[in-house]
Scaffold this active site. Sequence first.
Site, short mmCIF file in Angstrom:
data_model
loop_
_atom_site.label_atom_id
_atom_site.label_comp_id
_atom_site.label_asym_id
_atom_site.label_seq_id
_atom_site.Cartn_x
_atom_site.Cartn_y
_atom_site.Cartn_z
N THR A 63 0.82 -1.22 0.00
CA THR A 63 0.00 0.00 0.00
C THR A 63 0.85 1.27 0.00
OG1 THR A 63 -1.72 -1.18 1.17
CG2 THR A 63 -1.77 1.21 1.34
N GLY A 114 3.09 -3.23 8.41
CA GLY A 114 3.41 -3.59 9.80
C GLY A 114 4.85 -4.08 9.92
N GLU A 142 -6.78 -5.31 3.32
CA GLU A 142 -7.03 -6.44 2.42
C GLU A 142 -8.35 -6.29 1.68
OE1 GLU A 142 -3.56 -8.24 2.77
OE2 GLU A 142 -5.15 -9.26 1.69
#
Lengths: 670, 670
Positions: free
Chosen positions: B153, B192, B436
């Site tokens: 992303t 993350g 997602e």
Amino acid sequence: MTVTGLEVNEDLVNERAKCNFNLEEVTNIIDGGREKTLQRKQIEEIALNNDAYKDTIPEECLSMKERYEKAIKNSCLFTSVVKEKVLEINGMESLGSPVLRHTSEAYFKEISPFLLHLGMFVPTIMGQCTPEQRDYWLPKALDFQIIGAYVQTELGHGTFIRGLETTATYDPETEEFVLHSPTLTSYKWWAGGLGKTANHCVVLAQMSTKGKCYGIHPFIVQIRDLETHMPLPGIKVGELGPRMGYNTADNGFLAFDHHRIPRQHMLMKNAQVEKDGTYVKAARHEKLTYGTMVFVRVTLVHDAAFNLAKAVTIAVRYSAVRRQSQPKPDEPEPQILDYPTQQHKLFIHIATSHALVLTGEWLWRTFTAVLADMKKGNVNNLPELHALSSCLKAVSTSDSALGIEECRYACGGHGYMMSSNLPSIYSYVVATRIYEGDYTVLLLQTARFLVKAWEQAQAGKQLTPTVAYFSQALKNGKETWDGSAESIIKSFQRIAAGKVSACVNNIKEHIKSGMSYEDAWLKTTVQLVAAAEAHCRTLICSVYWEEVTRLTASSSPNVKIVMTQLSMIYLVYWALRMTGDLLRYTSISEKDLDDLQRKYEELLTLIRPNAVGLVDAFDIRDEILRSSLGSYDGRVYERLVEETTRTPLNAEPVNQSFHTYLKPLMQGKL
Amino acid sequence: MTVTGLEVNEDLVNERAKCNFNLEEVTNIIDGGREKTLQRKQIEEIALNNDAYKDTIPEECLSMKERYEKAIKNSCLFTSVVKEKVLEINGMESLGSPVLRHTSEAYFKEISPFLLHLGMFVPTIMGQCTPEQRDYWLPKALDFQIIGAYVQTELGHGTFIRGLETTATYDPETEEFVLHSPTLTSYKWWAGGLGKTANHCVVLAQMSTKGKCYGIHPFIVQIRDLETHMPLPGIKVGELGPRMGYNTADNGFLAFDHHRIPRQHMLMKNAQVEKDGTYVKAARHEKLTYGTMVFVRVTLVHDAAFNLAKAVTIAVRYSAVRRQSQPKPDEPEPQILDYPTQQHKLFIHIATSHALVLTGEWLWRTFTAVLADMKKGNVNNLPELHALSSCLKAVSTSDSALGIEECRYACGGHGYMMSSNLPSIYSYVVATRIYEGDYTVLLLQTARFLVKAWEQAQAGKQLTPTVAYFSQALKNGKETWDGSAESIIKSFQRIAAGKVSACVNNIKEHIKSGMSYEDAWLKTTVQLVAAAEAHCRTLICSVYWEEVTRLTASSSPNVKIVMTQLSMIYLVYWALRMTGDLLRYTSISEKDLDDLQRKYEELLTLIRPNAVGLVDAFDIRDEILRSSLGSYDGRVYERLVEETTRTPLNAEPVNQSFHTYLKPLMQGKL
């Protein structure tokens, strides 16, 4: 925010050029008139035009203790500003206005530890003291010589006030009350500002004298030494630990070990205990204490509207800036605000915020009228007022919370960043849904009123204004549907009446089958809550529609048009949410339902060009909005990147944990 | 939690005595069989029977930096446990199982910085490498010699992957790819573990060679020095700043300044760039990369179910302990679980958790069957699988999020305490609703499939299993209602088909009036989302009902009864939420609707005695539940009070801000 420069995102510039109505007129309507707008702007100028209160490090990066300390610092800063400048110019009544509280949000991302000093402690002194008591305590409190908390809820009891366990037992020997916490569940719990800040508080306790308990009474209690701030002997007090929000408000607990206070510290306006312990109750006290409660509820309706306005301002501006996907090959990515699904997520919340603020204002006017009646001895409209304020508090905070989350979802991943401010706005509003009366409990109180009113309607009696529609429903069968606003409102009334009627029949049937009234009532509560919700929705719809008509009577044409579109979309949105009820209680046909859906989609298209203008008209300053996604200039991505420079984790390229844990793990040496 | 002693709250003891079914049988059904339960318990024993990972200070009291450091420490602790003991006993496949992740929640109130190392980095290496690449990278990754992130992303693009801007340009001179971030919006964002922890990552970038862009391809990139952990030259990397949840996962940003990596660092299983820059694409790659995506979505459905199970466990146990109000004079305050409104708030979520876990399992089985077909060259069922996994991910995460908030509200004020764990459970699940694939975008992908299927049905073609009901709907008019489970499911199918049909007609009409297909589609999206939701609900209902029948075929009678009651209440609940649709598409009468409401209320009463048993059967250990309100022993008030002793603000009676700010303010000296 330290992003500077006057540059405004080009998409927002274009949106503002497209807007076809006069923003200021709409702002004035929402503020409650031109005067109010000017007063608000003046307070904002005074309070916000300095840098002392601004964050350097994002609040959520600090430890809870550091956050508290910063909140105390900013509370003191804000208090000086208010004491020195705001009160001087705008007078004492500005203290209670939502404007001051909303302005203070620039100083506090969560909540000030002083919130309940001004919000509950001072009003209780004003409302529950004898004149002598008031003369003694009020100046000290207003001058912040003492800082107070309002201490009611216990670990084991919230909304059910009769269940409170803390005792205040009068001892005529020493002319003192003995405050005591007899159980673990009697620990006072939740009071804002109590944990570390307050040195006094109003405590609600079960008062006994001469061996008899007279129920809950208020006492003023000093809990900390004014010089050292140490808790007094017999007082156990502290902070509750982390919460979903309000983390800077030092919500606290308090337990008494046979703590003695002078007799005169019972707040004696409504009841007295004399030296010898004789209890004397004032007449008509219960009725007049409604005042504070209704005031607080109106405040909460306003807060719900204001916070939803913040959320939808952020989401609409962001949706004008964000471009995504490619529905048509070879064309540029559209602004996400152009997607009907995005409009569907957002526009209803502009309307809802308007609906709630206008309903809140209307509730306040209704209240002052009832209050005037009461002073003349007429208390007939009091049950209605109670029912009204109960359901409006419940539904407005619930609608607002759901709406804020929809706005956050509409911002995708970036709405999850604390710098968007959406998560904090949400955690604030969900608390208001719980405190001052739980959602379900409040709606059941409204339902109690509705059931009585229905029985009166059946008996052919005259009904108070907000349930007058019951009489009509008794006469008619299905409501005739024509799709107009008036028809939608009448249909909602028919639905609400139908639901109340079904509940009444349900209760009767249960009783017939041998149940007690209490059991029959309990068995019907799921449907009673739904009936009260339907009544409340009906009410909001009709008040919103009527108020828009009234308030835009002399507006410029385009203001009238856009305000009417918004109130219409509110009605149509809720009609589409209640198709089952419409089919049951009105003449609506399948074709009508399809038309309604089409009308809804048309309204989205009509509102679209004015969407950014409509949120601009909420006129919420960037300092108060505190949002990387929602600022007036729309420099969303620049702000998000700038935020990363402020987080302490980025102040050093390598965190110490690399050396102590990560590297040993990687090298198989851990 | 350090509250010790074996004492269990008396109300919970009584509830457990009342429970009439065999808990273990239900636990086995939820876990996916007796074997799975045993394996789970074994992993829990290994991982949780030590104190090293436990909190002394509530996590939310720490600064964000301290929280990160604690998360690294606990990640390393957990990794050692897993490497040394879990993999040894349960083998590699336990790595991917939800059990290990759920167990790790005892170590992390939010999320481990290593989550995506095992959850995305390792699987990508497994799935996208050539055998040589795999042999090189996989052992290093599994042994934690390198720690990876998955970086896709960007600041400006999420769900719309084609819009990603990061470039990887091949330079045949040096046989390198040049990674570059050409704009602010091309900053990689969200990954993350990226901000402070990872030293490698998989990066998705627009790959160009010989002057032509071939779209998004994956690269493995070292970003930090293994010895010093310093970011490499050409790499700008850091933490994003505070988020609503995931604060310990160091979600990060990453920007490249013409950063060069060897050609071999493109993951070349599905496409290669040869030395001279020639692009060679492998056959059938797009279809097989569905694997990871569907795997992740099944995981998210499981997570949604598990987190809802946690929330309802907390809320039901708390509701058995909490007593409130006095509906009948002179009787003691009832457990709030005895109120029908409370049962209405909670029982549906026990059922929903079951429905989601069973649907997730079923989805996984469907997927493996489709995968087996694909290996034989049959890809006919792939679009259906894609449509299924899209809508199930969207609806399960959304249902779970709403359900968790209802559970939190059901706990009143105490649910607002972080120690209840409900706010953290919520902030975790709302993130899964976004990442997602956004809710709306995913449902529109399902809608795309449904519209095509409807057109095929109209053309008389054979349909894939989950939309086979379309053919039936085409033949019948209104569905005949008899109130049975089968009738409810058929009615839902009729409704979903009706909505899809209305969308198809709508699109056609728009086209007839001159719109392009794309515009007609866009204009219909609000209704298309609703149609996809209806299809998904239908699917969950029928799978849940069938699976309960199948899985309880050999259960003891009372297990069969209670599981059937739960799946029935799920059907009835949703029927009552869709009365408008039922009235439009089925023969249901007003009396039937009243019967349905009565049936719902009867089911609440029937489930009530087994409610605590049902949440006990989720068998979630206290260490994982982490809730002051929900622990097995029900010592709610004791734990809440004990929590106050752990918060640093209470470690000293007077905070320093008293001396620096409060006292000067009180004395007028500020």
